[in-house]
Design a protein around this motif. Sequence first.
Motif: not given
Length: 141
Positions: A15-20, A28-34, A121-128
């Motif tokens: 989560i830390d790497a993805a958040r960064s 991207l602007e962050e909204g709510r989080a836990s 992304d750092p966790c292997g999720n593909a983006l186009e």
Amino acid sequence: MSLSPFHLAIPVYDIDAARSFYRDVLNLEEGRASTQWVDFDFYGHQVVIHEHPKTPSQESAHTNVVDGHDVPAPHFGVVLPWAQWEDLANRLKDNDIAFVIEPYVRFKGEVGEQATMFFLDPCGNALEFKAFKDMSQLFAK
């Protein structure tokens, strides 16, 4: 064209790497989080990263051939204005992001001509991310 915002929740095992990545690289602007999830304003849509063990598609992405390239599936992204797409491509290069498919123009000279790029992304999720000079071509056949 008026669109309703979509909501997409994706798994991330770091989560830390993805958040960064989503905050600092994609800007991207962050909204709510836990401690286990974070909302992001994904160009007016709501994308949420959720802490989750690594999935099979993050381990080894399946691909389908499109325009001679191996396109990872699943993937998600957004269609940007052309100049914004170019700015993002340059920002990704400046941040040494490895592309699955380098930025290029797909279907050049054909119906549906578009700029596209794929990366993980750092966790292997593909983006186009895509762009059309003529947005009326978005759904053209």
